[in-house]
Design a protein around this motif. Sequence first.
Motif, PDB file in Angstrom:
ATOM      1  N   UNK A  94      27.775 124.392  -4.137  1.00 33.43           N
ATOM      2  CA  UNK A  94      27.198 125.410  -5.008  1.00 33.43           C
ATOM      3  C   UNK A  94      28.088 125.554  -6.234  1.00 33.43           C
ATOM      4  N   UNK A  95      27.585 126.225  -7.244  1.00 34.49           N
ATOM      5  CA  UNK A  95      28.370 126.507  -8.445  1.00 34.49           C
ATOM      6  C   UNK A  95      28.789 127.973  -8.426  1.00 34.49           C
ATOM      7  N   UNK A  96      30.050 128.216  -8.775  1.00 31.28           N
ATOM      8  CA  UNK A  96      30.591 129.575  -8.800  1.00 31.28           C
ATOM      9  C   UNK A  96      31.279 129.797 -10.139  1.00 31.28           C
ATOM     10  N   UNK A  97      30.898 130.883 -10.803  1.00 36.41           N
ATOM     11  CA  UNK A  97      31.512 131.224 -12.090  1.00 36.41           C
ATOM     12  C   UNK A  97      32.634 132.238 -11.873  1.00 36.41           C
ATOM     13  N   UNK A  98      33.797 131.967 -12.441  1.00 32.66           N
ATOM     14  CA  UNK A  98      34.943 132.869 -12.345  1.00 32.66           C
ATOM     15  C   UNK A  98      34.967 133.809 -13.547  1.00 32.66           C
ATOM     16  N   UNK A  99      34.954 135.114 -13.268  1.00 31.72           N
ATOM     17  CA  UNK A  99      35.030 136.125 -14.320  1.00 31.72           C
ATOM     18  C   UNK A  99      36.375 136.029 -15.045  1.00 31.72           C
ATOM     19  N   UNK A 100      37.457 135.922 -14.269  1.00 27.24           N
ATOM     20  CA  UNK A 100      38.802 135.911 -14.841  1.00 27.24           C
ATOM     21  C   UNK A 100      39.052 134.675 -15.694  1.00 27.24           C
ATOM     22  N   UNK A 101      38.625 133.522 -15.198  1.00 29.11           N
ATOM     23  CA  UNK A 101      38.892 132.266 -15.907  1.00 29.11           C
ATOM     24  C   UNK A 101      37.770 131.871 -16.861  1.00 29.11           C
ATOM     25  N   UNK A 102      36.641 132.579 -16.777  1.00 30.09           N
ATOM     26  CA  UNK A 102      35.458 132.258 -17.580  1.00 30.09           C
ATOM     27  C   UNK A 102      35.125 130.771 -17.479  1.00 30.09           C
ATOM     28  N   UNK A 103      35.045 130.317 -16.223  1.00 32.05           N
ATOM     29  CA  UNK A 103      34.810 128.902 -15.946  1.00 32.05           C
ATOM     30  C   UNK A 103      33.922 128.783 -14.711  1.00 32.05           C
ATOM     31  N   UNK A 104      33.014 127.817 -14.733  1.00 38.49           N
ATOM     32  CA  UNK A 104      32.165 127.554 -13.578  1.00 38.49           C
ATOM     33  C   UNK A 104      32.708 126.350 -12.827  1.00 38.49           C
ATOM     34  N   UNK A 105      32.857 126.507 -11.517  1.00 37.45           N
ATOM     35  CA  UNK A 105      33.348 125.420 -10.667  1.00 37.45           C
ATOM     36  C   UNK A 105      32.257 124.996  -9.699  1.00 37.45           C
ATOM     37  N   UNK A 106      32.168 123.703  -9.474  1.00 38.27           N
ATOM     38  CA  UNK A 106      31.273 123.150  -8.461  1.00 38.27           C
ATOM     39  C   UNK A 106      32.099 123.081  -7.177  1.00 38.27           C
ATOM     40  N   UNK A 107      31.780 123.918  -6.195  1.00 36.49           N
ATOM     41  CA  UNK A 107      32.593 123.996  -4.982  1.00 36.49           C
ATOM     42  C   UNK A 107      31.873 123.369  -3.799  1.00 36.49           C
ATOM     43  N   UNK A 108      32.675 122.850  -2.877  1.00 36.71           N
ATOM     44  CA  UNK A 108      32.121 122.146  -1.723  1.00 36.71           C
ATOM     45  C   UNK A 108      32.839 122.541  -0.436  1.00 36.71           C
ATOM     46  N   UNK A 109      32.091 122.430   0.660  1.00 36.46           N
ATOM     47  CA  UNK A 109      32.623 122.582   2.013  1.00 36.46           C
ATOM     48  C   UNK A 109      32.014 121.459   2.844  1.00 36.46           C
ATOM     49  N   UNK A 110      32.841 120.792   3.615  1.00 37.37           N
ATOM     50  CA  UNK A 110      32.352 119.717   4.472  1.00 37.37           C
ATOM     51  C   UNK A 110      31.391 120.258   5.526  1.00 37.37           C
ATOM     52  N   UNK A 111      30.298 119.544   5.725  1.00 39.58           N
ATOM     53  CA  UNK A 111      29.337 119.933   6.759  1.00 39.58           C
ATOM     54  C   UNK A 111      29.947 119.834   8.156  1.00 39.58           C
ATOM     55  N   UNK A 112      31.034 119.091   8.293  1.00 41.33           N
ATOM     56  CA  UNK A 112      31.720 118.988   9.588  1.00 41.33           C
ATOM     57  C   UNK A 112      32.317 120.312  10.038  1.00 41.33           C
ATOM     58  N   UNK A 113      32.643 121.179   9.071  1.00 44.83           N
ATOM     59  CA  UNK A 113      33.402 122.381   9.395  1.00 44.83           C
ATOM     60  C   UNK A 113      32.606 123.681   9.354  1.00 44.83           C
ATOM     61  N   UNK A 114      31.322 123.607   9.030  1.00 45.42           N
ATOM     62  CA  UNK A 114      30.496 124.816   8.967  1.00 45.42           C
ATOM     63  C   UNK A 114      29.115 124.477   9.505  1.00 45.42           C
ATOM     64  N   UNK A 115      28.712 125.185  10.575  1.00 44.52           N
ATOM     65  CA  UNK A 115      27.429 124.859  11.209  1.00 44.52           C
ATOM     66  C   UNK A 115      26.640 126.122  11.523  1.00 44.52           C
ATOM     67  N   UNK A 116      25.427 125.908  12.006  1.00 43.39           N
ATOM     68  CA  UNK A 116      24.549 127.030  12.355  1.00 43.39           C
ATOM     69  C   UNK A 116      25.107 127.866  13.507  1.00 43.39           C
ATOM     70  N   UNK A 117      26.084 127.355  14.220  1.00 49.64           N
ATOM     71  CA  UNK A 117      26.681 128.102  15.331  1.00 49.64           C
ATOM     72  C   UNK A 117      27.780 129.064  14.882  1.00 49.64           C
ATOM     73  N   UNK A 118      28.173 128.980  13.624  1.00 53.17           N
ATOM     74  CA  UNK A 118      29.289 129.799  13.146  1.00 53.17           C
ATOM     75  C   UNK A 118      28.872 131.215  12.776  1.00 53.17           C
ATOM     76  N   UNK A 119      29.795 132.135  13.074  1.00 46.93           N
ATOM     77  CA  UNK A 119      29.704 133.530  12.641  1.00 46.93           C
ATOM     78  C   UNK A 119      30.900 133.740  11.714  1.00 46.93           C
TER      79      UNK A 119
END
Length: 194
Positions: A94-119
């Motif tokens: 997803x893309x996240x815009x930083x208020x402080x840095x006034x910059x948009x970053x494209x951020x990622x998380x590996x699908x290996x580490x986040x699943x439908x079973x997580x709370x």
Amino acid sequence: MEKLQQRVKEDGVVIDGGILKVDSFLNHQIDPELMYEVGETIYNKYKDEGITKVLTIEASGIAPAIMTALKFKVPCLFAKKSVPSTLTEEVYHTDIHSYTKNKTSHVVVSKRFLSENDRVVIIDDFLANGEAALGLYNLVQQAGATCVGVGIVVEKSFQSGKQRLLDAGLDVTSLCEIAALDNGKVTLVGEGEL
């Protein structure tokens, strides 16, 4: 959290444009005892929710997130702002815009580490407009996981972030709520009220 509020009042530096510099204890030099208390406070709020993962974004959210994960005895996962060559598997992004840095970053998380079973409990150092927390929530949704809540170290209550998170149906726990950053002074929510 009284100790955190005291540090913000005493050590926080107000910069023009509604920016609060807390680099002496949170996002450059880190006070580990204070971060441990932050983690403990967030743990106490969500300890009965079956948390399986703590999620944050690099870099300033890592210290409070790792202490929170330590209390839960679960992994701490942080969204990366760039894709390293070693990350060869599929990712949520997803893309996240930083208020402080006034910059948009494209951020990622590996699908290996986040699943439908997580709370998941999301942790962030600051809440201003809510972009980081909403971006992280988007990653949780992509995985089909459950976001139990959002833990914020410092909230700028005079900005729209908290309302945006509440409107998204998220539970928000802010440990230090700032009402104003005017004339070089930090005013906390409730300060001066009877």
